[in-house]
Motif scaffolding. Structure first.
Motif, PDB file in Angstrom:
ATOM      1  N   UNK A   1      40.779  74.405 -58.866  1.00 50.24           N
ATOM      2  CA  UNK A   1      42.103  74.555 -58.267  1.00 50.24           C
ATOM      3  C   UNK A   1      42.727  75.287 -59.418  1.00 50.24           C
ATOM      4  N   UNK A   2      42.485  75.278 -60.816  1.00 55.88           N
ATOM      5  CA  UNK A   2      43.090  76.263 -61.540  1.00 55.88           C
ATOM      6  C   UNK A   2      42.260  77.450 -61.948  1.00 55.88           C
ATOM      7  N   UNK A   3      42.486  78.460 -61.389  1.00 53.11           N
ATOM      8  CA  UNK A   3      41.894  79.719 -61.547  1.00 53.11           C
ATOM      9  C   UNK A   3      40.762  79.985 -60.748  1.00 53.11           C
ATOM     10  N   UNK A   4      40.164  78.865 -59.751  1.00 52.46           N
ATOM     11  CA  UNK A   4      38.966  79.044 -59.355  1.00 52.46           C
ATOM     12  C   UNK A   4      38.916  79.119 -57.683  1.00 52.46           C
ATOM     13  N   UNK A   5      37.886  78.707 -57.014  1.00 54.18           N
ATOM     14  CA  UNK A   5      37.709  79.158 -55.687  1.00 54.18           C
ATOM     15  C   UNK A   5      38.838  78.817 -54.760  1.00 54.18           C
ATOM     16  N   UNK A   6      39.527  77.598 -55.170  1.00 61.23           N
ATOM     17  CA  UNK A   6      40.594  76.641 -54.161  1.00 61.23           C
ATOM     18  C   UNK A   6      41.992  76.938 -54.813  1.00 61.23           C
ATOM     19  N   UNK A   7      42.103  78.039 -55.694  1.00 56.47           N
ATOM     20  CA  UNK A   7      43.361  77.922 -56.504  1.00 56.47           C
ATOM     21  C   UNK A   7      44.495  78.396 -55.439  1.00 56.47           C
ATOM     22  N   UNK A   8      44.329  79.262 -54.444  1.00 54.41           N
ATOM     23  CA  UNK A   8      45.009  79.204 -53.300  1.00 54.41           C
ATOM     24  C   UNK A   8      45.869  78.312 -52.511  1.00 54.41           C
TER      25      UNK A   8
ATOM     26  N   UNK B   1      38.802  72.301 -46.113  1.00 55.81           N
ATOM     27  CA  UNK B   1      37.656  73.113 -46.570  1.00 55.81           C
ATOM     28  C   UNK B   1      37.980  74.496 -45.928  1.00 55.81           C
ATOM     29  N   UNK B   2      37.127  75.506 -46.906  1.00 56.65           N
ATOM     30  CA  UNK B   2      37.474  76.894 -46.623  1.00 56.65           C
ATOM     31  C   UNK B   2      37.495  77.418 -45.094  1.00 56.65           C
ATOM     32  N   UNK B   3      38.201  78.124 -44.664  1.00 56.86           N
ATOM     33  CA  UNK B   3      38.233  78.615 -43.315  1.00 56.86           C
ATOM     34  C   UNK B   3      37.056  79.541 -43.173  1.00 56.86           C
ATOM     35  N   UNK B   4      36.820  79.708 -41.922  1.00 51.99           N
ATOM     36  CA  UNK B   4      35.400  80.459 -41.719  1.00 51.99           C
ATOM     37  C   UNK B   4      35.630  81.998 -41.886  1.00 51.99           C
ATOM     38  N   UNK B   5      36.533  82.816 -42.124  1.00 47.30           N
ATOM     39  CA  UNK B   5      36.294  84.325 -42.285  1.00 47.30           C
ATOM     40  C   UNK B   5      37.409  84.481 -43.543  1.00 47.30           C
ATOM     41  N   UNK B   6      37.772  83.634 -44.554  1.00 48.13           N
ATOM     42  CA  UNK B   6      38.659  83.840 -45.311  1.00 48.13           C
ATOM     43  C   UNK B   6      38.224  84.218 -46.983  1.00 48.13           C
TER      44      UNK B   6
ATOM     45  N   UNK C   1      40.779  75.114 -43.533  1.00 48.15           N
ATOM     46  CA  UNK C   1      40.979  74.193 -42.440  1.00 48.15           C
ATOM     47  C   UNK C   1      41.569  73.006 -42.972  1.00 48.15           C
ATOM     48  N   UNK C   2      42.522  72.354 -42.556  1.00 46.45           N
ATOM     49  CA  UNK C   2      43.174  71.079 -42.709  1.00 46.45           C
ATOM     50  C   UNK C   2      42.938  70.311 -41.687  1.00 46.45           C
ATOM     51  N   UNK C   3      42.465  69.169 -41.610  1.00 51.52           N
ATOM     52  CA  UNK C   3      42.210  68.147 -40.931  1.00 51.52           C
ATOM     53  C   UNK C   3      42.478  66.607 -41.094  1.00 51.52           C
ATOM     54  N   UNK C   4      43.412  66.104 -40.438  1.00 55.70           N
ATOM     55  CA  UNK C   4      43.994  65.021 -40.684  1.00 55.70           C
ATOM     56  C   UNK C   4      43.109  63.893 -40.243  1.00 55.70           C
ATOM     57  N   UNK C   5      42.070  64.044 -39.731  1.00 58.79           N
ATOM     58  CA  UNK C   5      41.208  62.908 -38.935  1.00 58.79           C
ATOM     59  C   UNK C   5      39.859  62.932 -39.871  1.00 58.79           C
ATOM     60  N   UNK C   6      39.500  63.828 -40.399  1.00 58.88           N
ATOM     61  CA  UNK C   6      37.972  63.919 -40.578  1.00 58.88           C
ATOM     62  C   UNK C   6      37.609  65.162 -41.158  1.00 58.88           C
ATOM     63  N   UNK C   7      36.444  65.534 -41.949  1.00 56.33           N
ATOM     64  CA  UNK C   7      35.935  66.749 -42.044  1.00 56.33           C
ATOM     65  C   UNK C   7      35.433  67.386 -40.764  1.00 56.33           C
ATOM     66  N   UNK C   8      35.725  68.721 -40.583  1.00 58.94           N
ATOM     67  CA  UNK C   8      35.250  69.019 -39.188  1.00 58.94           C
ATOM     68  C   UNK C   8      33.689  69.227 -38.838  1.00 58.94           C
TER      69      UNK C   8
END
Length: 760
Positions: A421-428, A479-484, A505-512
């Motif tokens: 989260x801090x400077x890594x893959x998911x920071x955005x 989870x990372x979106x498909x073309x991003x 991808x944000x899912x409120x029920x479970x991982x896609x």
């Protein structure tokens, strides 16, 4: 660099004051006073000394009088300047640092207009030489001079700064206030915050170095001896590695520091662990704010190993009633924890018995974890998510609407690794959710719970599940979106800006990707009311055509500017490998043996055709073997320099377990044979070898794409901090291709087992 010495000044310079700036809130006044006393004790210049204190509204007249008592040591002029730094209350900084640290950012507007330059000093340091020695160093075209930070290399990489830039520790700075005003630095910082506020983790120091890196030059190391520089082991192992320092200059600075900066977490008023902690106390005891020695002062040895290499005596351990009581309490707590664990297992076993009555079509349980308690937990998780999904299915949800509904700076409980989260893959993701307060410790006040890493064997995962269940707060799977994505997570040769995903991808029920229970994506596609109107359908067609034309894929760094000649035979068959240990395999009701079964079927069902086998980019960058072990002369390993889009365009049929490449093949109109249960199977678009009766609707590729890539995905422009549509995100990917080189994967350096098959 030669340091200016205490040489005689001309007539005009002896009347020009030396301006010093400190920053401290009222709680920090005793430590500021100690730093100030060390400053005046070693001040030898005939020039007037003006001390500006950037402080909060709680600073009183009595405080000012108390500090002025020290003028008996050496005359100085104290000018308190109240600063309101509440703007930075929600900006993340190093643990234990107060908002007063940001006061220094207001120096251009807070200081009197006749102040042209200053030396800024933190309040947790000791000055042992005359500060005038560095005051007249040249500042033409320079905003600040400072000492290189002890881990500058790490920070420059993390912030994506020029490797040749000077990353300084902001605790000691010679500042050109005139140039700061001319460049309107405060406005530059405000603009920077609008875009980057949620990715800041190192407070004012990160802001100064990122905004002003082109206008920063060095100071000699002796003027800010900080961090672990007094530790000989650190000198041996980290000098020249985490920074551009040399062992000689560090050893010389440690031997005769002009400024000692106490950056240890435990400051000298808290502990004597710093090798020069007693130096601080020698100055402190002469101030009106004498603190006394900390509790560990009576120990015969410091908790830190001595830097001189000399042995120290260890204190004799005395067995006291207090220590016995503490040990007894520990035993009692252990017994209670064991009893609680046993009761928890009993409850889980009873729940599993109830679970066994669940209808088979409702649960696809695959006991892939070891240990009965883990298996029971996973079964309960599956049932919990299934029941949760049933309730939530009656509500509407879109990823962007959820992100926009959040209040800024909302606390979030997450199982994410902080480095990602801090400077890594998911920071955005922090900017998308408008909060930097995403942590594993936010149990009590979290607004929602974020599962970013689907590792059910780790306690942080269950903390999120439990917190959501107990307190009724939303549970979001991201989870990372498909073309991003531009670069893979594991490609360490990529710059940090290349390794930050632009969409999720944000899912409120479970991982896609977990087919064991319905996700929001599956529920949407199963909904008979879900359909695309004509504008939506046309929009998806345009986006898909753009993806195909621009050759955009999951990881876009490895797509060359022009499509190369692949030499792949017409009507060929492609079999897709996947990342070793990927959860999407496990949760798609597959395992390693599935890949052998898939490859065997491809050979049997396509006699006379060449079977091309494609390695996963993450396996290449991690140097791990592919999943399948079958050998056959018709199998050709696809060369690593053939990108996914170019490969898919060349073949006519694709075999997958759960890879995204199956989805990318579908949008190209290819025939896709599926051996797992990915999100795109079961809708009448694929040849499914593993049925899933729960998926009942027939869907078009446009409907599938809209649900996955538009309705449940959210995208960010990191240059503006604005949420954008998928079309703009794709444009950003193309601009990144223009900005960065697009080398192919070096097969010589990234070796991967080909099982002796021929390489295409």
């Amino acid at each position: 660099m030669k340091v200016a010495t205490n040489t005689p000044q001309n007539e005009s310079s002896t009347t020009e004051p030396i301006n010093i700036v400190f920053s401290a809130d009222r709680k920090f006044l005793p430590y500021f006073a100690t730093s100030l006393y060390s400053l005046i004790s070693n001040y030898k210049s005939p020039r007037p000394l003006h001390v500006y204190l950037l402080t909060d509204e709680n600073f009183t007249v009595d405080d000012e009088k108390k500090i002025n008592l020290m003028r008996s040591k050496r005359k100085f002029k104290l000018i308190p300047l109240p600063i309101d730094a509440k703007r930075f209350m929600k900006v993340k900084t190093t643990e234990g640092i107060s908002v007063a640290a940001y006061n220094r950012l207001y120096m251009p507007s807070a200081l009197p207009q006749d102040v042209k330059k200053v030396i800024y000093l933190d309040s947790d340091l000791i000055i042992e030489r005359c500060i005038s020695e560095i005051y007249d160093l040249p500042l033409e075209g320079i905003i600040a001079r400072g000492v290189e930070d002890s881990i500058s290399t790490f920070y420059k990489t993390k912030y994506d700064l020029d490797p040749t830039s000077h990353h300084i520790n902001s605790g000691v700075m010679l500042c050109n206030i005139s140039l700061m005003r001319k460049m309107n630095v405060e406005e530059l910082i405000e603009e920077f915050l609008k875009v980057h506020q949620y990715r800041i983790v190192m407070g004012d120091q990160q802001i100064i170095n990122e905004v002003l890196y082109d206008y920063i030059k060095p100071l000699p190391l002796i003027w800010n001896v900080h961090g672990s520089m007094f530790n000989k082991k650190w000198i041996r192992e980290k000098v020249g590695v985490d920074n551009s320092l040399t062992i000689k200059e560090v050893e010389e600075a440690v031997a005769a520091p002009a400024i000692i900066h106490y950056t240890y977490k435990r400051k000298p008023w808290m502990s004597l662990e710093h090798p020069r902690a007693r130096t601080w106390h020698r100055y402190n005891e002469k101030t009106p704010y004498k603190t006394g020695l900390p509790p560990d002062a009576n120990q015969k040895s410091s908790p830190q190993k001595p830097i001189s290499g000399q042995k120290t005596e260890q204190p004799n351990k005395k067995i006291t009633w207090e220590s016995r009581l503490k040990k007894a309490n520990g035993y009692l707590k252990s017994i209670l924890r064991l009893r609680e664990t046993r009761l928890s297992v009993n409850r889980l076993e009873r729940s599993l018995l109830d679970l066994s009555q669940t209808k088979p079509q409702q649960v696809i349980l695959k006991q892939h974890s070891s240990g009965p308690e883990i298996q029971v937990q996973e079964a309960l998780l599956q049932r919990t998510l299934f029941e949760r999904g049933t309730l939530l299915s009656k509500q509407k949800f879109s990823a962007r609407a959820f992100a926009e509904s959040l209040s800024p700076d909302s606390p979030v409980l997450s199982n994410a690794m902080q480095k990602d989260l801090d400077g890594g893959f998911n920071e955005n993701l922090k900017t998308i959710l408008r909060t930097s307060n995403i942590a594993r410790q936010n149990n009590t006040d979290s607004v929602f719970n974020l599962i970013l890493v689907y590792r059910t064997h780790l306690p942080e995962f269950w903390n999120c599940i439990n917190n959501s269940q107990f307190y009724g707060t939303p549970l979001i799977f991201a989870e990372m979106s498909f073309f991003s994505a531009f670069s893979t997570y594991f490609d360490k040769s990529s710059k940090p800006s290349e390794r930050k995903c632009l969409g999720f991808i944000l899912d409120d029920m479970g991982p896609y990707f977990d087919a064991r229970q319905p996700s929001r994506l599956e529920t949407t596609l199963n909904d008979p009311l879900f359909h695309l109107d004509k504008p939506q359908h046309l929009r998806v067609e345009r986006v898909i055509n753009s993806i195909i034309k621009k050759r955009i894929t999951k990881y876009n760094k490895y797509v060359p500017t022009e499509a190369p000649s692949t030499n792949i035979k017409p009507n060929s068959v492609l079999v897709i490998d996947q990342k070793r240990g990927d959860a999407s395999i496990d949760f798609a009701k597959a395992d390693n043996s599935t890949f052998d079964r898939m490859l065997k079927s491809a050979l049997e069902e396509n006699p006379g055709h060449t079977i091309y086998l494609k390695a996963h980019p993450d396996n290449i960058h991690r140097n791990v073997d592919m999943q399948s072990t079958i050998l056959d002369p018709r199998i050709k390993i696809v060369s690593d320099d053939i990108s996914a889009p170019d490969l898919l365009d060349a073949v006519s049929k694709v075999y997958v377990v759960s890879s995204q490449m199956g989805f990318e093949a579908l949008i190209r109109g290819k025939k896709v044979v599926v051996f797992g249960l990915p999100f795109y199977s079961g809708w009448g678009l694929t040849d499914d070898r593993t049925p899933l009766p729960r998926r009942k609707k027939q869907r078009t590729i446009e409907e599938l794409f809209y649900a996955a890539c538009i309705k449940l995905s959210v995208y960010l422009n990191p240059r503006t901090a604005e949420l954008v549509e998928i079309e703009e995100m794709l444009d950003l990917i193309m601009k990144m291709r223009e900005r960065f080189l697009t080398p192919t994967i070096n097969v010589a350096q990234k070796k991967i087992s080909t099982k002796k098959a021929e390489v295409a």
